[in-house]
Design a protein around this motif. Structure first.
Motif, PDB file in Angstrom:
ATOM      1  N   ILE B 306      31.890  35.937  30.246  1.00 10.25           N
ATOM      2  CA  ILE B 306      31.519  36.968  31.207  1.00 10.25           C
ATOM      3  C   ILE B 306      30.240  36.553  31.917  1.00 10.25           C
ATOM      4  O   ILE B 306      29.225  36.288  31.283  1.00 10.25           O
ATOM      5  CB  ILE B 306      31.343  38.321  30.507  1.00 10.25           C
ATOM      6  CG1 ILE B 306      32.703  38.767  29.964  1.00 10.25           C
ATOM      7  CG2 ILE B 306      30.772  39.356  31.470  1.00 10.25           C
ATOM      8  CD1 ILE B 306      32.693  40.091  29.284  1.00 10.25           C
ATOM      9  N   GLU B 307      30.322  36.464  33.221  1.00 10.55           N
ATOM     10  CA  GLU B 307      29.147  36.040  33.974  1.00 10.55           C
ATOM     11  C   GLU B 307      28.339  37.237  34.435  1.00 10.55           C
ATOM     12  O   GLU B 307      27.118  37.217  34.449  1.00 10.55           O
ATOM     13  CB  GLU B 307      29.577  35.205  35.170  1.00 10.55           C
ATOM     14  CG  GLU B 307      28.414  34.515  35.830  1.00 10.55           C
ATOM     15  CD  GLU B 307      28.877  33.661  36.995  1.00 10.55           C
ATOM     16  OE1 GLU B 307      28.680  32.443  36.942  1.00 10.55           O
ATOM     17  OE2 GLU B 307      29.470  34.222  37.946  1.00 10.55           O
ATOM     18  N   SER B 308      29.034  38.288  34.851  1.00  9.46           N
ATOM     19  CA  SER B 308      28.302  39.499  35.231  1.00  9.46           C
ATOM     20  C   SER B 308      29.225  40.690  35.106  1.00  9.46           C
ATOM     21  O   SER B 308      30.445  40.538  35.003  1.00  9.46           O
ATOM     22  CB  SER B 308      27.775  39.385  36.656  1.00  9.46           C
ATOM     23  OG  SER B 308      28.858  39.424  37.550  1.00  9.46           O
ATOM     24  N   LYS B 309      28.627  41.836  35.127  1.00 12.37           N
ATOM     25  CA  LYS B 309      29.385  43.057  34.876  1.00 12.37           C
ATOM     26  C   LYS B 309      28.832  44.158  35.779  1.00 12.37           C
ATOM     27  O   LYS B 309      27.626  44.323  35.895  1.00 12.37           O
ATOM     28  CB  LYS B 309      29.189  43.425  33.400  1.00 12.37           C
ATOM     29  CG  LYS B 309      29.733  44.754  32.988  1.00 12.37           C
ATOM     30  CD  LYS B 309      29.392  45.012  31.542  1.00 12.37           C
ATOM     31  CE  LYS B 309      28.274  46.050  31.454  1.00 12.37           C
ATOM     32  NZ  LYS B 309      28.028  46.515  30.093  1.00 12.37           N
ATOM     33  N   VAL B 310      29.726  44.861  36.468  1.00 14.49           N
ATOM     34  CA  VAL B 310      29.299  45.986  37.298  1.00 14.49           C
ATOM     35  C   VAL B 310      29.985  47.242  36.787  1.00 14.49           C
ATOM     36  O   VAL B 310      31.205  47.285  36.679  1.00 14.49           O
ATOM     37  CB  VAL B 310      29.665  45.756  38.778  1.00 14.49           C
ATOM     38  CG1 VAL B 310      29.212  46.942  39.624  1.00 14.49           C
ATOM     39  CG2 VAL B 310      29.049  44.477  39.301  1.00 14.49           C
ATOM     40  N   TYR B 311      29.189  48.227  36.466  1.00 15.78           N
ATOM     41  CA  TYR B 311      29.752  49.480  35.964  1.00 15.78           C
ATOM     42  C   TYR B 311      30.174  50.344  37.153  1.00 15.78           C
ATOM     43  O   TYR B 311      29.388  50.610  38.060  1.00 15.78           O
ATOM     44  CB  TYR B 311      28.704  50.204  35.124  1.00 15.78           C
ATOM     45  CG  TYR B 311      29.183  51.542  34.620  1.00 15.78           C
ATOM     46  CD1 TYR B 311      30.227  51.615  33.702  1.00 15.78           C
ATOM     47  CD2 TYR B 311      28.603  52.728  35.060  1.00 15.78           C
ATOM     48  CE1 TYR B 311      30.670  52.832  33.243  1.00 15.78           C
ATOM     49  CE2 TYR B 311      29.035  53.952  34.613  1.00 15.78           C
ATOM     50  CZ  TYR B 311      30.076  54.006  33.700  1.00 15.78           C
ATOM     51  OH  TYR B 311      30.528  55.213  33.245  1.00 15.78           O
TER      52      TYR B 311
END
Ligand SMILES: Nc1ncnc2c1ncn2[C@@H]1O[C@H](COP(=O)(O)OP(=O)(O)OP(=O)(O)O)[C@@H](O)[C@H]1O
Ligand SMILES: [Mg+2]
Lengths: 292, 363
Positions: B306-311
């Motif tokens: 996982i490189e980035s996560k947006v909620y």
């Protein structure tokens, strides 16, 4: 309370800027308000035996203004001015429309080409018309040379020449507000008119004209006001039969030397124009008229 | 197919040397809600204006119900347009704005009156019939523009980004209303928009335009699920694009893994490089080593982190990095099955999977 007054420096800086009203204020008082007041005062006076104006309290001059000798001049002035307004509108609208809608990148060049001649003094420009229209003027010479007429046509000293001079003199005051309102009109409104089954003429009458009525009103008032008081055009291009109220006033001050009567004419004229001005400003303040 | 309302036949429009519309062929059926979708400057408005009669095609023909109309002026065409700026007549009240077209057509007075009343009811503006346009809100102005066109009962209604000036909430509401009105009146709608969601939710069919040509034309599901080219896949929603090499049969090699797609499409020879697209919502993600939770046994799987996560509220948007450095976006819907404390961490190793039939092979 004015928030500016809460701050210490606000008070003094506000006062400081207030001082700037004085130079202009004095200027207007000395050169505008006082002469105006003198004109008003003199209009109730009379002429003494030596032809000098004397202050007084009579209404005689005002009665004379509406005397049968002068009423035709007043009516003629209004008539010429109205004719001028109509001609300016008929000529100016297509010009303004063309520049605003189809001028593209040349719009400002075309506008400048219209405005620049108006920087030349009105008197000088009107003399140019004399040179054109005189019996031995350019137009008549050409007509005779080309054999279109035997004799020169009488053009100068006619109402047409006077009205033509007025149109020429003031048409820019029609074109500029018209241009402004036409340019600001959303072109898609015109397309909507056509889309809704309006022929080109119907669309013009029912969409374009109403959408630009502010500019039309402004242009008409701005042409009418100076035209009705004009004396240059009638003096240079007209004769005694085409005298306008401006010529009458000028005569009272210079030739006839009846300053009190001239003053009364001036006051009547100004009141008449003020009515129009108030009408125009009220429409403008309601956002229905173009403000220049 | 129902009777044809509009046919655009090999139409090209040039402005000087610039080609705004490039050899477009479109056929629109009677009563259809047809959208022209595409990025700014792709020629949507120009196409619509040719239908309305404001532009004349440089080449090609336009037929309205079978009759060629390329040279018929706008006021003689039985189509009406809703302008993006609404173009209401500011000097007329709502009622007279709506009556404008009927008056020009010289419809009888009492009929005008009853039809205007009807149109006002249709757009729910009866209370505002005497108002001037500048006294109305954006949504109300929009509805006046709509009523002003619909009252004429045109064969075709043209709408140029009619909701473009409205805020998001009002936009959503008007989308539903517009669609309802269209169903009610049964008039053919040609709808221009650059909002893909709007086009997908409202249209019977969509033509996706790019640089003046029609890239793909079809029903929303087809455009979304089976885009035929990279442009369409990218313009409609987010698409993950992966490079693959065709191997024998229907097998495509992606990095070290082999993917067997159900249908490769025609004309892809062995060894050829192809683009494989997969929608973010079709991508399943599971923790490496954990119990399989979302990734199913018959899925094609790769590993990544996982490189980035947006909620997003309704879920998470994860950007995943694969071994070969390429990236994928996964959209994970929150569901009632989701554990409350479940959270992804950046850097976490994950198994990524999707069903082979959700792959789109692009030319
Ligand atoms: N009258 C014109 N003269 C010259 N070029 C034009 C004219 N009208 C449109 N164009 C050009 O044609 C191209 C397509 O324009 P069009 O208005 O159809 O785009 P669009 O798809 O509606 O874009 P948008 O979503 O921004 O409204 C644009 O590049 C535009 O600059
Ligand atoms: Mg557009």
């Amino acid at each position: 309370m004015d928030p500016a007054l809460d701050r210490g420096e606000g008070l003094s800086s506000k006062r400081f800027w207030d001082w700037f009203i004085f130079p202009g204020g004095i200027w207007i008082a000395l050169l505008f308000a006082i002469p105006l007041f003198l004109v008003l005062a003199l209009s109730f006076g009379h002429v003494d035996d030596f032809g000098r104006g004397v202050y007084g309290f009579s209404m005689d001059n005002y009665k004379d203004v509406f005397d049968s000798t002068y009423v035709p001049v007043l009516v003629r002035s209004v008539g010429y001015a109205l004719a001028t307004v109509i001609l300016c509108l008929l000529v100016g609208y297509p010009v303004a429309y063309f520049i605003a809608r189809f001028g593209g990148k040349y719009r400002y060049v075309l506008l400048a080409a219209l405005v620049i001649p108006f920087f030349v003094n009105y008197l000088v420009r009107t003399y140019a018309w004399v040179a054109l229209l005189a019996d031995q003027g350019l137009v008549n010479n050409l007509l005779v040379d080309w054999g279109l007429t035997q004799e020169p046509i009488q053009m100068i000293n006619t109402p047409f020449a006077v009205i033509g001079g007025l149109v020429y003199g003031y048409i820019i005051f029609m074109i500029l507000p018209l241009y402004g309102s036409i340019e600001r009109m959303d072109p898609s409104v015109v397309e909507a008119g056509k889309d809704l089954y309006g022929s080109p003429l119907q669309t013009f009458l029912h969409v374009t004209l109403p959408a630009t009525q502010a500019g039309i009103l402004a242009g008409c008032v701005l042409v009418f006001l100076p035209a009705v008081g004009d004396f240059v055009s009638a003096q240079l291009l007209g004769g005694p039969d085409t005298y306008m109220v401006g010529n009458l006033i000028q005569d009272q001050f210079f030739a006839a030397s009846n300053w009190p009567f001239g003053s009364a004419l001036t006051v009547v004229m100004m009141l008449f124009l003020a009515v129009w001005m108030v009408f125009y400003l009220r429409r403008a303040s309601k956002g229905e008229a173009e403000v220049l | 197919m129902a009777e044809e309302a509009i046919r655009i036949e090999s139409v090209t429009k040039r402005f000087g040397d610039f080609v705004a519309v490039d050899d477009v062929d479109i056929s629109i059926a009677q009563g259809e809600f047809f959208s022209l979708l595409g990025p700014s400057g792709c020629g949507k408005t120009t196409t619509l204006r040719m239908l309305a009669g404001f532009e004349v095609p440089t080449e090609g023909r336009i037929l309205l119900e079978g009759d060629p109309v390329e040279n018929v002026p706008p006021h003689r065409r039985n189509v009406n347009m809703v302008f993006q700026s609404y173009a209401l007549f500011e000097h007329l009240d709502v009622e007279n704005n709506i009556a404008f077209g009927l008056k020009r057509k010289k419809v009888a007075k009492d009929e005008i009156k009853s039809r205007v009343t009807e149109a006002l009811e249709l757009v729910d503006l009866s209370a505002k019939s005497g108002a001037r346009p500048n006294e109305l809100s954006g949504g109300q102005r929009q509805r006046v523009a709509l009523a002003r066109a619909l009252v004429n009962r045109p064969r075709v209604l043209l709408l140029d980004e009619p909701l473009g000036a409205l805020d998001l909430k009002l936009r959503r509401q008007m989308q539903i209303e517009l669609k309802e009105i269209q169903r009610e009146v049964g008039i053919t709608f040609v709808y221009v928009t650059h909002d893909q969601e709007e086009a997908l939710s409202m249209s019977d069919r969509i033509a996706v335009m790019s640089d003046g040509r029609v890239a793909q034309c079809g029903p929303p599901e087809e455009i979304y699920e089976h885009p035929t080219e990279e442009f369409v896949a990218g313009f409609i929603g987010i698409s993950n694009l992966l490079q693959g090499r065709v191997e024998s049969g229907n097998r495509v090699r992606i990095g070290d893994d082999c993917l067997e797609v159900p249908d490769l499409g025609d004309g892809h020879g062995e060894g050829e490089t192809v683009q494989i697209a997969v929608r973010p919502e079709k991508v399943a993600v599971d923790e490496v080593g954990g119990e399989p939770y979302r990734v199913e046994p018959d899925m094609f799987t790769v590993e990544g982190e996982i490189e980035s996560k947006v909620y997003l509220g309704v879920g998470n948007q994860l950007t995943l990095k694969l071994g070969d450095g390429s990236r994928l976006v996964a959209l994970e819907q929150a569901t009632y099955r989701m554990k409350a404390d479940e959270q992804w961490e950046v850097g976490q190793r994950v198994t990524i999977g999707w069903h082979p039939e959700h792959c789109m092979i692009l030319s």
